[in-house]
Design a protein around this motif. Structure first.
Motif, PDB file in Angstrom:
ATOM      1  N   GLY A  11       0.683  -1.263   0.000  1.00 15.60           N
ATOM      2  CA  GLY A  11       0.000   0.000   0.000  1.00 15.60           C
ATOM      3  C   GLY A  11       0.708   1.310   0.000  1.00 15.60           C
ATOM      4  N   GLN A  12       0.516   2.098   1.068  1.00 12.38           N
ATOM      5  CA  GLN A  12       0.832   3.504   1.037  1.00 12.38           C
ATOM      6  C   GLN A  12       2.237   3.808   1.510  1.00 12.38           C
ATOM      7  N   GLY A  13       2.412   5.058   2.026  1.00  9.46           N
ATOM      8  CA  GLY A  13       3.726   5.474   2.462  1.00  9.46           C
ATOM      9  C   GLY A  13       4.633   5.632   1.277  1.00  9.46           C
ATOM     10  N   ALA A  14       5.782   4.953   1.297  1.00  9.07           N
ATOM     11  CA  ALA A  14       6.737   5.053   0.205  1.00  9.07           C
ATOM     12  C   ALA A  14       6.320   4.219  -0.993  1.00  9.07           C
ATOM     13  N   GLY A  15       5.212   3.479  -0.872  1.00  7.60           N
ATOM     14  CA  GLY A  15       4.665   2.789  -2.025  1.00  7.60           C
ATOM     15  C   GLY A  15       5.173   1.381  -2.232  1.00  7.60           C
ATOM     16  N   LYS A  16       5.871   0.781  -1.252  1.00 11.29           N
ATOM     17  CA  LYS A  16       6.349  -0.581  -1.391  1.00 11.29           C
ATOM     18  C   LYS A  16       6.156  -1.325  -0.088  1.00 11.29           C
ATOM     19  N   VAL A  17       6.212  -2.632  -0.174  1.00 15.28           N
ATOM     20  CA  VAL A  17       6.101  -3.456   1.018  1.00 15.28           C
ATOM     21  C   VAL A  17       7.311  -3.208   1.914  1.00 15.28           C
ATOM     22  N   VAL A  18       7.066  -3.030   3.197  1.00 19.31           N
ATOM     23  CA  VAL A  18       8.143  -2.848   4.164  1.00 19.31           C
ATOM     24  C   VAL A  18       8.598  -4.225   4.623  1.00 19.31           C
ATOM     25  N   ASP A  19       9.854  -4.564   4.328  1.00 15.65           N
ATOM     26  CA  ASP A  19      10.358  -5.890   4.685  1.00 15.65           C
ATOM     27  C   ASP A  19      11.509  -5.854   5.689  1.00 15.65           C
ATOM     28  N   GLY A  20      11.865  -4.652   6.160  1.00 15.38           N
ATOM     29  CA  GLY A  20      12.916  -4.556   7.162  1.00 15.38           C
ATOM     30  C   GLY A  20      14.325  -4.638   6.610  1.00 15.38           C
ATOM     31  N   SER A  21      14.482  -4.454   5.306  1.00 13.89           N
ATOM     32  CA  SER A  21      15.816  -4.522   4.706  1.00 13.89           C
ATOM     33  C   SER A  21      16.373  -3.124   4.486  1.00 13.89           C
ATOM     34  N   TYR A  22      17.709  -3.017   4.453  1.00 15.48           N
ATOM     35  CA  TYR A  22      18.389  -1.752   4.211  1.00 15.48           C
ATOM     36  C   TYR A  22      19.805  -2.046   3.720  1.00 15.48           C
ATOM     37  N   ASP A  23      20.493  -1.023   3.263  1.00 15.48           N
ATOM     38  CA  ASP A  23      21.861  -1.164   2.780  1.00 15.48           C
ATOM     39  C   ASP A  23      22.795  -1.302   3.976  1.00 15.48           C
ATOM     40  N   GLU A  24      23.271  -2.516   4.228  1.00 16.22           N
ATOM     41  CA  GLU A  24      24.091  -2.769   5.407  1.00 16.22           C
ATOM     42  C   GLU A  24      25.467  -2.115   5.317  1.00 16.22           C
ATOM     43  N   ASP A  25      25.862  -1.686   4.133  1.00 15.81           N
ATOM     44  CA  ASP A  25      27.152  -1.017   3.981  1.00 15.81           C
ATOM     45  C   ASP A  25      27.040   0.500   4.110  1.00 15.81           C
ATOM     46  N   ALA A  26      25.802   1.002   4.166  1.00 11.75           N
ATOM     47  CA  ALA A  26      25.597   2.449   4.233  1.00 11.75           C
ATOM     48  C   ALA A  26      25.805   2.958   5.659  1.00 11.75           C
ATOM     49  N   ALA A  27      26.273   4.195   5.758  1.00 14.45           N
ATOM     50  CA  ALA A  27      26.408   4.836   7.060  1.00 14.45           C
ATOM     51  C   ALA A  27      25.023   5.113   7.634  1.00 14.45           C
ATOM     52  N   TRP A  30       9.981  -0.326  11.348  1.00 12.82           N
ATOM     53  CA  TRP A  30       9.520  -1.658  11.737  1.00 12.82           C
ATOM     54  C   TRP A  30       9.944  -1.992  13.159  1.00 12.82           C
ATOM     55  N   VAL A  31       9.266  -3.012  13.695  1.00 15.48           N
ATOM     56  CA  VAL A  31       9.707  -3.701  14.905  1.00 15.48           C
ATOM     57  C   VAL A  31       9.906  -5.156  14.515  1.00 15.48           C
ATOM     58  N   ARG A  32      11.098  -5.705  14.824  1.00 15.49           N
ATOM     59  CA  ARG A  32      11.434  -7.076  14.442  1.00 15.49           C
ATOM     60  C   ARG A  32      11.572  -7.942  15.696  1.00 15.49           C
ATOM     61  N   ARG A  33      10.920  -9.085  15.689  1.00 16.00           N
ATOM     62  CA  ARG A  33      11.016 -10.017  16.805  1.00 16.00           C
ATOM     63  C   ARG A  33      12.345 -10.770  16.778  1.00 16.00           C
ATOM     64  N   LEU A  75       8.772  -9.622  11.328  1.00 14.33           N
ATOM     65  CA  LEU A  75       8.323  -8.284  11.677  1.00 14.33           C
ATOM     66  C   LEU A  75       6.995  -8.378  12.419  1.00 14.33           C
ATOM     67  N   SER A  76       6.920  -7.670  13.536  1.00 15.59           N
ATOM     68  CA  SER A  76       5.652  -7.609  14.269  1.00 15.59           C
ATOM     69  C   SER A  76       4.871  -6.354  13.915  1.00 15.59           C
ATOM     70  N   THR A  77       5.583  -5.290  13.579  1.00 15.84           N
ATOM     71  CA  THR A  77       4.974  -4.010  13.203  1.00 15.84           C
ATOM     72  C   THR A  77       5.786  -3.421  12.058  1.00 15.84           C
ATOM     73  N   ALA A  78       5.121  -2.824  11.092  1.00 20.01           N
ATOM     74  CA  ALA A  78       5.839  -2.224   9.964  1.00 20.01           C
ATOM     75  C   ALA A  78       5.010  -1.100   9.366  1.00 20.01           C
ATOM     76  N   GLY A  79       5.698  -0.113   8.808  1.00 17.91           N
ATOM     77  CA  GLY A  79       4.973   0.985   8.187  1.00 17.91           C
ATOM     78  C   GLY A  79       5.870   2.079   7.679  1.00 17.91           C
ATOM     79  N   TRP A  80       5.341   3.312   7.707  1.00 15.45           N
ATOM     80  CA  TRP A  80       5.999   4.439   7.057  1.00 15.45           C
ATOM     81  C   TRP A  80       5.910   5.670   7.958  1.00 15.45           C
ATOM     82  N   ALA A  81       6.857   6.565   7.790  1.00 16.25           N
ATOM     83  CA  ALA A  81       6.841   7.813   8.551  1.00 16.25           C
ATOM     84  C   ALA A  81       7.445   8.911   7.696  1.00 16.25           C
TER      85      ALA A  81
END
Length: 343
Positions: free
Chosen positions: A172-188, A310-313, A318-324
């Protein structure tokens, strides 16, 4: 004296039944639209300290000077009061519901000892996949009439929480994609006002474990409310092994993390929308995280920053996920840098 909560538990000593005369919280009893409240609460020292304990959030602005001139309440302090406004009409201890979605708009901070008026309305109800849902819109207004916090929430009014789990998607909404808890692990790690704020950069991670004491206090044991978050017998009767952490308490963890990331902008331009995907048992170690999803130049001095949260167990789900989102200075002032460092 105006009490700090929706009900005044001192009345019990006088023989008052706090839930006497309230409606049974079942779908058939809903009236749409149905006003909830109003209620007046005080953001006093005890309420702030109690919230800090439940969230393990001792940010210095809540205990001393802040960018708003004096001590202020946590951004999420009043959010559960708004969710619980329905208990001014429906019996809280007979509710076995499930919060499924929460949306908050942060307009201004509540100041220490400020009297705040809460009011809301059940605006819609519907049935979907065998569950009965109700939609609430509510707001918190300061003593001078300004908006502090606005809320829109969706809840299954009565269910077996043990049978409703594992939805595992945000869509759905927010940034327009599914929130899966991933990110660039090499990024600052992203810090507002620096070039580190770019899509894919992680927000500062928060690790926390909500204990039974914290969940019980957050979920109104001090007002003699019994529910699946505070009472083992109620939890087991609802198909759970042990009590679970309220969705709104997880939302508060995210709000605290965003306060450290966005700084004072969180209190005046913040927006948060989350969905509750999987239950969290008390004592389950949690990771609260986020990632920059987009950056927009609003003018020469301000940026609009979108993030996924997100909140990850402990089991990785993921127990909670969304956008801000919030509008922030293009260059970080001192208060944003100190907020990011948690000092």
């Amino acid at each position: 004296m105006t009490w700090r909560d929706l009900t005044d538990p001192r009345l019990v000593a006088r023989g008052v039944e706090l839930e006497a005369g309230l409606k049974e919280p079942v779908f058939e009893n809903l009236e749409i639209p149905e006003p909830l409240g109003p209620a007046t609460v005080v953001a006093d020292d005890h309420k702030i300290k109690r919230y800090a304990f439940t969230q393990d959030d001792y940010h210095p602005w809540h205990f001393g000077p802040s960018p708003f001139g004096g001590r202020i309440a946590h951004a999420g302090l009043l959010s559960n009061d708004l969710v619980q406004l329905f208990t001014t009409v429906y019996a809280a201890s007979r509710t076995v519901g499930l919060h499924t979605e929460e949306q908050l708009w942060f307009d201004d901070p509540a100041h220490l000892d400020e009297r705040v008026t809460l009011s809301g309305t059940y605006v819609d109800s519907y049935s979907k996949r065998g569950q009965d849902y109700v939609v609430m819109e509510a707001g918190a207004t300061g003593s001078d009439g300004r908006s502090i916090l606005r809320h829109r929430g969706i809840e299954i009014l009565r269910t077996q929480p043990g049978d409703v789990a594992g939805r595992n998607g945000t869509g759905g909404q927010g940034a327009g994609k599914v929130v899966d808890g991933s990110y660039d692990e090499d990024a600052a790690t992203a810090v507002i006002g620096t070039s580190s704020v770019r899509p894919g950069a992680p927000l500062p991670l928060l690790h926390v474990t909500i204990t039974q004491e914290q969940a019980s206090v957050f979920s109104r044991c001090g007002e003699y409310v019994r529910n699946t978050h505070s009472d083992l017998a109620v939890a087991r009767a609802s198909g759970l092994r042990i009590p679970i952490v309220q969705g709104q308490q997880q939302c508060g963890l995210i709000t605290g993390m965003l306060t450290r990331f966005f700084g004072s902008s969180m209190f005046t331009s913040g927006w948060l929308r989350v969905k509750f995907l999987n239950p969290v048992e008390v004592f389950d170690p949690l990771e609260v995280g986020g990632v920059v999803a987009g950056v927009q130049e609003l003018d020469a001095d301000r940026l609009g920053v979108d993030v996924e949260v997100w909140v990850r167990r402990a089991d990785g789900k993921l127990s909670t996920a969304g956008w801000a989102r919030a509008e922030v200075p293009a260059a970080a002032p001192h208060e944003l840098r100190t907020a990011a460092l948690g000092v």
